[in-house]
Write a protein that holds these residues in place. Sequence first.
Motif: not given
Length: 70
Positions: A21, A23, A25
């Motif tokens: 990701s 970003r 998690i």
Amino acid sequence: MNDALKCPECSNELKRGYIFSPRRISWSESPDPVLSDFGSEVLINNAFIKIGKIPALRCEDCTVVIFKYK
Ligand SMILES: [Zn+2]
């Protein structure tokens, strides 16, 4: 290595892969939507230089993904 990990829902063999990701998690025990993830438990932190990939196992039928966050 455990080669025959099974899906907890349908018991089919799980497919190996990686999740990643750009970003964070985060984890929450509440289903309420949040405006900001401040103060929540971060499982996978931001990648500043390159995006780390986490080894994961997935069942495409049940859309279950299993991964370790450390
Ligand atoms: Zn399954």
